[in-house]
Design a protein around this motif. Structure first.
Motif, PDB file in Angstrom:
ATOM      1  N   ILE A   3      -2.834  -7.712 -14.949  1.00  0.00           N
ATOM      2  CA  ILE A   3      -1.663  -8.134 -14.385  1.00  0.00           C
ATOM      3  C   ILE A   3      -1.634  -8.378 -12.765  1.00  0.00           C
ATOM      4  CG2 ILE A   3       0.835  -7.979 -14.052  1.00  0.00           C
ATOM      5  CD1 ILE A   3       0.819  -6.688 -16.662  1.00  0.00           C
ATOM      6  N   ALA A   4      -2.119  -7.249 -12.106  1.00  0.00           N
ATOM      7  CA  ALA A   4      -2.386  -7.224 -10.851  1.00  0.00           C
ATOM      8  C   ALA A   4      -3.267  -8.084 -10.246  1.00  0.00           C
ATOM      9  CB  ALA A   4      -2.731  -5.649 -10.341  1.00  0.00           C
ATOM     10  N   ALA A   5      -4.377  -8.473 -10.985  1.00  0.00           N
ATOM     11  CA  ALA A   5      -5.247  -9.633 -10.572  1.00  0.00           C
ATOM     12  C   ALA A   5      -4.436 -10.919 -10.772  1.00  0.00           C
ATOM     13  CB  ALA A   5      -6.498  -9.494 -11.489  1.00  0.00           C
ATOM     14  N   ALA A   6      -3.663 -11.213 -11.542  1.00  0.00           N
ATOM     15  CA  ALA A   6      -3.092 -12.344 -11.348  1.00  0.00           C
ATOM     16  C   ALA A   6      -2.279 -12.595 -10.233  1.00  0.00           C
ATOM     17  CB  ALA A   6      -2.433 -12.765 -12.827  1.00  0.00           C
ATOM     18  N   LEU A   7      -1.214 -11.339  -9.996  1.00  0.00           N
ATOM     19  CA  LEU A   7      -0.478 -11.300  -8.979  1.00  0.00           C
ATOM     20  C   LEU A   7      -1.291 -11.652  -7.647  1.00  0.00           C
ATOM     21  CD1 LEU A   7       2.213  -8.913 -10.356  1.00  0.00           C
ATOM     22  CD2 LEU A   7       2.382 -11.449  -9.963  1.00  0.00           C
ATOM     23  N   ASP A   8      -2.213 -10.945  -7.552  1.00  0.00           N
ATOM     24  CA  ASP A   8      -3.055 -10.705  -6.238  1.00  0.00           C
ATOM     25  C   ASP A   8      -3.339 -12.193  -5.804  1.00  0.00           C
ATOM     26  OD1 ASP A   8      -4.536  -8.693  -4.769  1.00  0.00           O
ATOM     27  OD2 ASP A   8      -6.216  -9.694  -4.963  1.00  0.00           O
ATOM     28  N   HIS A   9      -3.483 -13.175  -6.283  1.00  0.00           N
ATOM     29  CA  HIS A   9      -3.897 -14.752  -6.100  1.00  0.00           C
ATOM     30  C   HIS A   9      -2.662 -14.948  -4.753  1.00  0.00           C
ATOM     31  CE1 HIS A   9      -7.107 -15.494  -8.275  1.00  0.00           C
ATOM     32  NE2 HIS A   9      -6.458 -15.008  -9.421  1.00  0.00           N
ATOM     33  N   ALA A  10      -1.512 -14.437  -4.957  1.00  0.00           N
ATOM     34  CA  ALA A  10      -0.452 -14.570  -3.997  1.00  0.00           C
ATOM     35  C   ALA A  10      -0.104 -13.432  -3.006  1.00  0.00           C
ATOM     36  CB  ALA A  10       0.804 -14.955  -4.647  1.00  0.00           C
ATOM     37  N   GLU A  11      -0.296 -12.318  -3.500  1.00  0.00           N
ATOM     38  CA  GLU A  11       0.278 -11.024  -2.826  1.00  0.00           C
ATOM     39  C   GLU A  11      -0.936  -9.847  -3.133  1.00  0.00           C
ATOM     40  OE1 GLU A  11       3.281 -10.582  -0.655  1.00  0.00           O
ATOM     41  OE2 GLU A  11       2.735 -12.802  -0.913  1.00  0.00           O
ATOM     42  N   ALA A  12      -1.318  -9.046  -2.215  1.00  0.00           N
ATOM     43  CA  ALA A  12      -2.122  -8.007  -2.489  1.00  0.00           C
ATOM     44  C   ALA A  12      -1.340  -7.039  -3.663  1.00  0.00           C
ATOM     45  CB  ALA A  12      -2.484  -7.135  -1.333  1.00  0.00           C
ATOM     46  N   SER A  13      -2.174  -6.942  -4.651  1.00  0.00           N
ATOM     47  CA  SER A  13      -1.348  -6.358  -5.775  1.00  0.00           C
ATOM     48  C   SER A  13      -2.325  -5.078  -6.421  1.00  0.00           C
ATOM     49  CB  SER A  13      -1.065  -7.183  -7.064  1.00  0.00           C
ATOM     50  OG  SER A  13      -0.254  -8.398  -6.526  1.00  0.00           O
ATOM     51  N   LYS A  14      -1.829  -3.943  -6.942  1.00  0.00           N
ATOM     52  CA  LYS A  14      -2.560  -2.920  -7.515  1.00  0.00           C
ATOM     53  C   LYS A  14      -1.755  -2.210  -8.578  1.00  0.00           C
ATOM     54  CE  LYS A  14      -0.673   0.640  -4.262  1.00  0.00           C
ATOM     55  NZ  LYS A  14       0.437  -0.281  -3.551  1.00  0.00           N
ATOM     56  N   PRO A  15      -2.541  -1.590  -9.742  1.00  0.00           N
ATOM     57  CA  PRO A  15      -1.980  -0.880 -10.706  1.00  0.00           C
ATOM     58  C   PRO A  15      -1.424   0.656 -10.132  1.00  0.00           C
ATOM     59  CG  PRO A  15      -3.836  -1.434 -11.209  1.00  0.00           C
ATOM     60  CD  PRO A  15      -3.814  -1.686  -9.759  1.00  0.00           C
ATOM     61  N   ILE A  16      -0.147   0.896 -10.720  1.00  0.00           N
ATOM     62  CA  ILE A  16       0.153   2.363 -10.204  1.00  0.00           C
ATOM     63  C   ILE A  16       0.969   3.122 -11.511  1.00  0.00           C
ATOM     64  CG2 ILE A  16       1.001   1.745  -7.932  1.00  0.00           C
ATOM     65  CD1 ILE A  16       3.947   1.477  -9.169  1.00  0.00           C
ATOM     66  N   GLY A  17       0.869   4.429 -11.329  1.00  0.00           N
ATOM     67  CA  GLY A  17       1.515   5.107 -12.621  1.00  0.00           C
ATOM     68  C   GLY A  17       3.072   5.659 -12.296  1.00  0.00           C
ATOM     69  N   ASN A  18       3.608   5.516 -11.188  1.00  0.00           N
ATOM     70  CA  ASN A  18       4.747   5.939 -10.810  1.00  0.00           C
ATOM     71  C   ASN A  18       5.944   4.633 -10.775  1.00  0.00           C
ATOM     72  OD1 ASN A  18       7.142   7.189  -9.979  1.00  0.00           O
ATOM     73  ND2 ASN A  18       6.230   7.080  -7.899  1.00  0.00           N
ATOM     74  N   LEU A  19       6.001   3.658 -11.945  1.00  0.00           N
ATOM     75  CA  LEU A  19       6.636   2.564 -11.837  1.00  0.00           C
ATOM     76  C   LEU A  19       7.897   2.880 -11.261  1.00  0.00           C
ATOM     77  CD1 LEU A  19       6.820  -0.473 -12.344  1.00  0.00           C
ATOM     78  CD2 LEU A  19       7.445   0.000 -14.612  1.00  0.00           C
ATOM     79  N   ILE A  20       8.819   3.686 -11.973  1.00  0.00           N
ATOM     80  CA  ILE A  20      10.414   3.913 -11.845  1.00  0.00           C
ATOM     81  C   ILE A  20      10.342   4.302 -10.341  1.00  0.00           C
ATOM     82  CG2 ILE A  20      10.448   6.372 -12.612  1.00  0.00           C
ATOM     83  CD1 ILE A  20      13.090   3.623 -12.722  1.00  0.00           C
ATOM     84  N   GLY A  21       9.601   5.336  -9.871  1.00  0.00           N
ATOM     85  CA  GLY A  21       9.783   5.690  -8.402  1.00  0.00           C
ATOM     86  C   GLY A  21       9.606   4.757  -7.462  1.00  0.00           C
ATOM     87  N   VAL A  22       8.667   3.797  -7.705  1.00  0.00           N
ATOM     88  CA  VAL A  22       8.342   2.756  -6.723  1.00  0.00           C
ATOM     89  C   VAL A  22       9.539   1.605  -6.843  1.00  0.00           C
ATOM     90  CG1 VAL A  22       6.848   0.769  -6.161  1.00  0.00           C
ATOM     91  CG2 VAL A  22       5.930   3.302  -6.521  1.00  0.00           C
ATOM     92  N   LYS A  23       9.941   1.414  -8.107  1.00  0.00           N
ATOM     93  CA  LYS A  23      11.055   0.360  -8.294  1.00  0.00           C
ATOM     94  C   LYS A  23      12.473   0.901  -7.870  1.00  0.00           C
ATOM     95  CE  LYS A  23      11.352  -2.792 -11.078  1.00  0.00           C
ATOM     96  NZ  LYS A  23      11.215  -4.219 -10.948  1.00  0.00           N
ATOM     97  N   TRP A  24      12.810   2.113  -8.021  1.00  0.00           N
ATOM     98  CA  TRP A  24      14.030   2.823  -7.225  1.00  0.00           C
ATOM     99  C   TRP A  24      13.600   2.792  -5.615  1.00  0.00           C
ATOM    100  CZ3 TRP A  24      18.478   4.003  -9.390  1.00  0.00           C
ATOM    101  CH2 TRP A  24      19.660   4.380  -8.582  1.00  0.00           C
TER     102      TRP A  24
END
Length: 344
Positions: free
Chosen positions: A170-191
């Protein structure tokens, strides 16, 4: 074989990412509800403009919502991005779930925290989300997206049981537009991203100000600090591991509580961010108000106000912003800087 990607919602965000994916040669299909937009993309391609004058036009496979039933005769979907407004999350998810591959996933590419709504249909283990930092785009006309901010970054994670390979894909697909990386703390970053949206998006919708005007006016700057500091404290009370996004959150909380040094530091940071964006940039909710459409206030300031009540933290300013925006949506009020002064 490369993943089949579908993006539901080809507006400012979905169109931006979809165009970049198409330009990179990915197998991506866009779905949108605006007939004129769909037909112009089919005829002329999707045009994306950048903040520094860069521009490209790319052919894109785009479908009307009514065409989706035809997916039954096509290759199953590996990754479905949901890029509609928060209040449209449920139907958009339901639209594509029947056409997912056995191991296909659904990814929120939206403002606010909509992963729970997606998981209620797709299942938690098939639900992923993105936290988009510092991206401002506008669909300025059919088949025409304009970026209004410098480049940012995206974090990708899962609701539960993340597959590291899928997160990376998923991150690789998005990386074509914006620098993207996988994370483990989704809810913390979303908030953490919600904190930023809560102190900007609603204020521009309520006042009619551009982002630069909002972050230069003493009243809206002060109100933004209050909104942001409250959102940080509520997120922490909920137990979310927040990360500094745009601002130092400890400084933001101190500014909300009246610390003069912290107030000066946040004002300076607001000015830096505003100065890096287009003078015409308006957050998505302000764009919605200008076009006479429903906003995402329920999922941003309204949502934070409710969560504040849940944990016993006073978030009255969030509730007042939310209620004023609802009145503007109904035509009972007009956007005005005076509305912010009424809250302060």
């Amino acid at each position: 074989m490369s993943a089949r990607i579908v993006i539901v919602g080809a507006g400012a965000i979905g169109g931006y990412f979809g165009a970049h994916m198409a330009r990179a040669g990915l197998d991506v299909t866009l779905i949108d509800a605006w007939p004129e937009h769909v037909e112009k993309v089919r005829r002329d391609g999707m045009t994306v403009e950048g903040l520094s004058g860069e521009r490209f036009t790319v052919p894109a496979d785009i479908r009307h919502i009514g065409d989706v039933q035809g997916f039954v005769r096509e290759r199953p979907i590996d990754i479905a991005f949901i890029a509609v407004k928060s209040y449209d999350t449920l139907w958009a998810t339901q639209l594509v779930v029947p056409y997912l591959a056995d191991d296909g996933v659904v990814v929120s590419l939206q403002n606010a925290i909509n992963e729970g709504a997606i998981a209620s249909i797709a299942g938690a283990r098939r639900t992923y989300g993105c936290a988009i930092n510092a991206l401002a785009c506008e669909l300025v006309g059919p088949a025409h997206v304009r970026r209004m901010s410098p480049k940012g970054d995206i974090s990708v994670g899962a609701v539960e049981g993340a597959d590291p390979a899928r997160c990376a894909e998923i991150a690789a697909a998005l990386d074509h537009a914006e620098a993207s990386k996988p994370i483990g703390n989704l809810i913390g970053v979303k908030w953490s991203k919600l904190v930023i949206n809560s102190m900007r998006n609603g204020l521009s919708a309520m006042t009619g100000m551009t982002g630069r005007e909002r972050d230069s006016d003493p009243v809206t700057m002060a109100l933004g600090m209050r909104l942001g500091g409250q959102a940080v404290r509520i997120g922490r009370a909920l137990g979310y591991p927040l990360v500094n996004t745009g601002f130092d959150f400890d400084t933001l909380v101190a500014a909300e509580r009246g610390d003069a040094g912290a107030i000066d530091a946040i004002r300076l940071r607001m000015a830096e961010i505003a100065g890096a964006r287009s003078g015409d940039q308006r957050p998505s909710m302000a764009q919605d108000i200008g076009k006479g459409r429903r906003t995402e206030t329920d999922a941003i300031n309204g949502f934070i106000a409710q969560k504040g009540r849940d944990v016993g933290i006073d978030a009255t300013p969030h509730g007042r912003v939310h209620q004023l925006i609802l009145r503007i949506e109904r035509g009972e009020l007009q956007p005005s800087p005076e509305l912010a002064r009424g809250i302060i």
